[in-house]
Motif scaffolding. Structure first.
Motif, PDB file in Angstrom:
ATOM      1  N   PRO A  20       0.498   0.257 -11.167  1.00 42.78           N
ATOM      2  CA  PRO A  20       1.886   0.714 -11.366  1.00 42.78           C
ATOM      3  C   PRO A  20       2.479   1.447 -10.163  1.00 42.78           C
ATOM      4  CG  PRO A  20       0.586   1.156 -13.322  1.00 42.78           C
ATOM      5  CD  PRO A  20      -0.386   0.695 -12.256  1.00 42.78           C
ATOM      6  N   LYS A  21       1.633   1.951  -9.275  1.00 37.03           N
ATOM      7  CA  LYS A  21       2.135   2.628  -8.078  1.00 37.03           C
ATOM      8  C   LYS A  21       1.389   2.158  -6.840  1.00 37.03           C
ATOM      9  CE  LYS A  21       3.970   6.760 -10.177  1.00 37.03           C
ATOM     10  NZ  LYS A  21       4.051   8.218 -10.094  1.00 37.03           N
ATOM     11  N   GLY A  22       1.004   0.861  -6.826  1.00 37.08           N
ATOM     12  CA  GLY A  22       0.265   0.346  -5.688  1.00 37.08           C
ATOM     13  C   GLY A  22       0.571  -1.105  -5.384  1.00 37.08           C
ATOM     14  N   VAL A  23       0.680  -1.420  -4.083  1.00 35.35           N
ATOM     15  CA  VAL A  23       0.949  -2.778  -3.615  1.00 35.35           C
ATOM     16  C   VAL A  23      -0.025  -3.112  -2.491  1.00 35.35           C
ATOM     17  CG1 VAL A  23       2.645  -4.260  -2.446  1.00 35.35           C
ATOM     18  CG2 VAL A  23       3.391  -2.706  -4.245  1.00 35.35           C
ATOM     19  N   MET A  24      -0.621  -4.305  -2.554  1.00 33.62           N
ATOM     20  CA  MET A  24      -1.451  -4.822  -1.462  1.00 33.62           C
ATOM     21  C   MET A  24      -0.513  -5.606  -0.549  1.00 33.62           C
ATOM     22  SD  MET A  24      -4.278  -5.250   0.148  1.00 33.62           S
ATOM     23  CE  MET A  24      -5.544  -4.650  -0.945  1.00 33.62           C
ATOM     24  N   CYS A  25      -0.338  -5.125   0.656  1.00 33.91           N
ATOM     25  CA  CYS A  25       0.644  -5.667   1.581  1.00 33.91           C
ATOM     26  C   CYS A  25       0.153  -6.955   2.234  1.00 33.91           C
ATOM     27  CB  CYS A  25       0.937  -4.622   2.646  1.00 33.91           C
ATOM     28  SG  CYS A  25       2.154  -5.134   3.864  1.00 33.91           S
ATOM     29  N   SER A  26       1.016  -7.979   2.242  1.00 30.94           N
ATOM     30  CA  SER A  26       0.728  -9.210   2.970  1.00 30.94           C
ATOM     31  C   SER A  26       1.613  -9.321   4.214  1.00 30.94           C
ATOM     32  CB  SER A  26       0.912 -10.433   2.079  1.00 30.94           C
ATOM     33  OG  SER A  26       2.227 -10.486   1.585  1.00 30.94           O
ATOM     34  N   ASN A  27       2.737  -8.591   4.203  1.00 29.67           N
ATOM     35  CA  ASN A  27       3.667  -8.607   5.332  1.00 29.67           C
ATOM     36  C   ASN A  27       4.583  -7.393   5.215  1.00 29.67           C
ATOM     37  OD1 ASN A  27       4.854  -9.859   7.674  1.00 29.67           O
ATOM     38  ND2 ASN A  27       6.573 -10.455   6.401  1.00 29.67           N
ATOM     39  N   TYR A  28       5.042  -6.902   6.350  1.00 23.50           N
ATOM     40  CA  TYR A  28       5.992  -5.793   6.314  1.00 23.50           C
ATOM     41  C   TYR A  28       6.955  -5.916   7.485  1.00 23.50           C
ATOM     42  CZ  TYR A  28       3.264  -3.635  10.045  1.00 23.50           C
ATOM     43  OH  TYR A  28       2.623  -3.399  11.229  1.00 23.50           O
ATOM     44  N   ASN A  63      12.186  -2.199  -7.443  1.00 25.07           N
ATOM     45  CA  ASN A  63      12.063  -0.790  -7.079  1.00 25.07           C
ATOM     46  C   ASN A  63      10.760  -0.268  -7.686  1.00 25.07           C
ATOM     47  OD1 ASN A  63      12.591  -0.108  -9.799  1.00 25.07           O
ATOM     48  ND2 ASN A  63      14.762   0.234  -9.409  1.00 25.07           N
ATOM     49  N   GLY A  64      10.440   0.979  -7.463  1.00 25.90           N
ATOM     50  CA  GLY A  64       9.162   1.518  -7.896  1.00 25.90           C
ATOM     51  C   GLY A  64       8.929   1.484  -9.390  1.00 25.90           C
ATOM     52  N   SER A  65       9.958   1.731 -10.176  1.00 26.76           N
ATOM     53  CA  SER A  65       9.783   1.772 -11.628  1.00 26.76           C
ATOM     54  C   SER A  65       9.501   0.398 -12.232  1.00 26.76           C
ATOM     55  CB  SER A  65      11.007   2.406 -12.298  1.00 26.76           C
ATOM     56  OG  SER A  65      12.154   1.622 -12.068  1.00 26.76           O
ATOM     57  N   MET A  66       9.799  -0.664 -11.525  1.00 29.30           N
ATOM     58  CA  MET A  66       9.565  -2.026 -12.032  1.00 29.30           C
ATOM     59  C   MET A  66       8.119  -2.484 -11.839  1.00 29.30           C
ATOM     60  SD  MET A  66      12.943  -3.925 -10.593  1.00 29.30           S
ATOM     61  CE  MET A  66      14.585  -3.370 -10.976  1.00 29.30           C
ATOM     62  N   LEU A  67       7.357  -1.809 -10.990  1.00 27.98           N
ATOM     63  CA  LEU A  67       6.013  -2.274 -10.647  1.00 27.98           C
ATOM     64  C   LEU A  67       5.069  -2.317 -11.840  1.00 27.98           C
ATOM     65  CD1 LEU A  67       5.409  -0.502  -7.229  1.00 27.98           C
ATOM     66  CD2 LEU A  67       6.145  -2.855  -7.646  1.00 27.98           C
ATOM     67  N   SER A  70      13.503   2.836  -3.418  1.00 30.68           N
ATOM     68  CA  SER A  70      14.936   3.076  -3.589  1.00 30.68           C
ATOM     69  C   SER A  70      15.251   3.928  -4.812  1.00 30.68           C
ATOM     70  CB  SER A  70      15.687   1.744  -3.675  1.00 30.68           C
ATOM     71  OG  SER A  70      15.213   0.971  -4.764  1.00 30.68           O
ATOM     72  N   ASP A  71      14.320   4.021  -5.773  1.00 30.40           N
ATOM     73  CA  ASP A  71      14.503   4.883  -6.942  1.00 30.40           C
ATOM     74  C   ASP A  71      13.647   6.149  -6.842  1.00 30.40           C
ATOM     75  OD1 ASP A  71      12.160   3.421  -7.302  1.00 30.40           O
ATOM     76  OD2 ASP A  71      12.439   3.177  -9.456  1.00 30.40           O
ATOM     77  N   ASN A  72      13.270   6.503  -5.617  1.00 27.58           N
ATOM     78  CA  ASN A  72      12.553   7.744  -5.301  1.00 27.58           C
ATOM     79  C   ASN A  72      11.151   7.847  -5.900  1.00 27.58           C
ATOM     80  OD1 ASN A  72      14.463   9.083  -3.581  1.00 27.58           O
ATOM     81  ND2 ASN A  72      15.733   9.346  -5.397  1.00 27.58           N
ATOM     82  N   MET A  73      10.487   6.724  -6.077  1.00 26.15           N
ATOM     83  CA  MET A  73       9.088   6.737  -6.501  1.00 26.15           C
ATOM     84  C   MET A  73       8.209   6.529  -5.271  1.00 26.15           C
ATOM     85  SD  MET A  73       8.917   4.734 -10.128  1.00 26.15           S
ATOM     86  CE  MET A  73       7.214   5.200 -10.303  1.00 26.15           C
TER      87      MET A  73
END
Length: 122
Positions: free
Chosen positions: A76-84, A13-17, A46-49
């Motif tokens: 901490p609040k960013g992901v480089m997408c490889s697939n969606y 979830n977002g807080s784990m990033l 899912s944790d509203n982040m």
């Protein structure tokens, strides 16, 4: 979308990033605020982040609703997408995000009880 990295990803979830920079993850949430150039969107986890999802190439479809993102944690609040994967509207409407978040947190707290990566055969 092409470029899917092989192998299972840890569901987060977002807080784990913030603890997983440089790792490949699977993040589920509600997509919104697609950039006009199609190179990014916001995913409310899912944790509203709110997490900024950056694409390697522009989106060729409209992304909204329940969306699963596979990619590398870049901040901490960013992901480089490889697939969606964008789920159908009816799946979005019926999905229990709170229950999913509880499952993600439980798996994270009890990693020896849940297989997160594929075992090598040998």
């Amino acid at each position: 979308m092409n470029g899917m990295e092989s192998g299972p990803k840890q569901r987060v979830n977002g807080s784990m990033l913030s603890h997983l920079q440089g790792h490949s993850v699977c993040l589920l949430g509600l997509a919104k605020n697609v950039d006009t150039n199609g190179m990014s969107f916001t995913l409310t986890t899912s944790d509203n982040m709110d997490v900024q999802v950056t694409m390697r190439e522009p989106l060729n479809e409209y992304v909204s609703g329940l969306t699963e993102v596979h990619g590398e944690v870049v901040s901490p609040k960013g992901v480089m997408c490889s697939n969606y994967v964008v789920f159908a509207e009816d799946a979005s409407a019926q999905f229990n995000m709170d229950l999913y978040n509880t499952a993600v947190e439980t798996i994270s707290k009890l990693p020896s009880h849940y297989m997160v990566t594929a075992a090598k055969s040998g």
